[in-house]
Design a protein around this motif. Sequence first.
Motif, PDB file in Angstrom:
ATOM      1  N   UNK A 196      11.194  15.777   4.799  1.00 22.93           N
ATOM      2  CA  UNK A 196      12.575  15.395   4.511  1.00 22.93           C
ATOM      3  C   UNK A 196      13.507  16.501   4.955  1.00 22.93           C
ATOM      4  N   UNK A 197      14.724  16.111   5.312  1.00 22.68           N
ATOM      5  CA  UNK A 197      15.784  17.065   5.630  1.00 22.68           C
ATOM      6  C   UNK A 197      16.923  16.751   4.666  1.00 22.68           C
ATOM      7  N   UNK A 245       0.845  -1.190   0.000  1.00 19.44           N
ATOM      8  CA  UNK A 245       0.000   0.000   0.000  1.00 19.44           C
ATOM      9  C   UNK A 245       0.876   1.233   0.000  1.00 19.44           C
ATOM     10  N   UNK A 246       0.766   2.057  -1.038  1.00 17.90           N
ATOM     11  CA  UNK A 246       1.470   3.340  -1.059  1.00 17.90           C
ATOM     12  C   UNK A 246       0.832   4.244  -0.003  1.00 17.90           C
ATOM     13  N   UNK A 247       1.682   4.904   0.800  1.00 16.01           N
ATOM     14  CA  UNK A 247       1.199   5.716   1.922  1.00 16.01           C
ATOM     15  C   UNK A 247       1.334   7.210   1.650  1.00 16.01           C
ATOM     16  N   UNK A 248       2.531   7.622   1.204  1.00 15.21           N
ATOM     17  CA  UNK A 248       2.791   9.052   1.083  1.00 15.21           C
ATOM     18  C   UNK A 248       4.003   9.274   0.208  1.00 15.21           C
ATOM     19  N   UNK A 249       4.046  10.430  -0.459  1.00 13.23           N
ATOM     20  CA  UNK A 249       5.180  10.776  -1.293  1.00 13.23           C
ATOM     21  C   UNK A 249       5.562  12.232  -1.112  1.00 13.23           C
ATOM     22  N   UNK A 250       6.807  12.566  -1.474  1.00 13.56           N
ATOM     23  CA  UNK A 250       7.311  13.930  -1.324  1.00 13.56           C
ATOM     24  C   UNK A 250       8.252  14.243  -2.484  1.00 13.56           C
ATOM     25  N   UNK A 251       8.177  15.462  -2.963  1.00  9.40           N
ATOM     26  CA  UNK A 251       9.042  15.890  -4.062  1.00  9.40           C
ATOM     27  C   UNK A 251      10.482  16.016  -3.595  1.00  9.40           C
ATOM     28  N   UNK A 252      11.385  16.199  -4.565  1.00  9.06           N
ATOM     29  CA  UNK A 252      12.810  16.283  -4.215  1.00  9.06           C
ATOM     30  C   UNK A 252      13.113  17.463  -3.292  1.00  9.06           C
ATOM     31  N   UNK A 253      12.420  18.565  -3.507  1.00  3.40           N
ATOM     32  CA  UNK A 253      12.644  19.757  -2.686  1.00  3.40           C
ATOM     33  C   UNK A 253      11.936  19.681  -1.336  1.00  3.40           C
ATOM     34  N   UNK A 254      10.920  18.834  -1.261  1.00  4.72           N
ATOM     35  CA  UNK A 254      10.113  18.757  -0.043  1.00  4.72           C
ATOM     36  C   UNK A 254       8.908  19.669  -0.052  1.00  4.72           C
TER      37      UNK A 254
END
Lengths: 107, 118
Positions: free
Chosen positions: B72-73, B46-55
């Motif tokens: 993300x940091x 199950x895919x939960x969440x995603x974030x772009x490269x920049x955040x």
Amino acid sequence: DIQLTQSPSFLSASVGDRVTITCRASQGISRDLAWYQQKPGKAPKLLIYVASTLQSGVPSRFSGSGSGTEFTLTISSLQPEDFATYYCQQLNSYPLTFGGGTKVEIK
Amino acid sequence: EVQLLESGGDLVQPGGSLRVSCAAPGFTFSSYAMSWVRQAPGKGLEWVSGISDSGFTTYYADSVKGRFTISRDNSKNTLYLQMNSLRADDTAVYYCAKAGRTGGYDSWGQGTLVTVSS
């Protein structure tokens, strides 16, 4: 949300068999589909992306085809190490979704 | 070599909170989108969440929207998933995954187990 329906959900086959798994999308997703292999207790492994491009290092007996709403993963000659569960994933729109999986077992 | 190293999985009571992390040495972390994918015991992915490269851009599955926060940091090459109001059906192995340039997720961590139970 885009639903992905994989069939069959379970497949029993012998070494050397040709195996085909189907993934149907509830709406058109162009060629934005990936296939993964997962073995018990392990993380998924990318096999194919953009419907038909083989990931580096994946044996050529694996192939993918399709576009729009219907896609297939084919293993041309099943090897012992191919017994695993296979998942499709659409990357056309968020939320991303996976198919329910196809477990390939030894006959 | 790409490595993704999840940590932080634990046993949590229903209604509790937990943050899991994914350390990502070995590649230019800030250049790639990332996702969290989970797998309940004996169940599918199950895919939960995603974030772009920049955040700057984030995405969530309906099942976790409003309860989970991805971040993300890039200075620490680390991906996070803050999970609040946890429920029994959030029990799963949580994987972090790196998006490939042209499609699919080409690297995955080993997973971290989150168990929600009283």
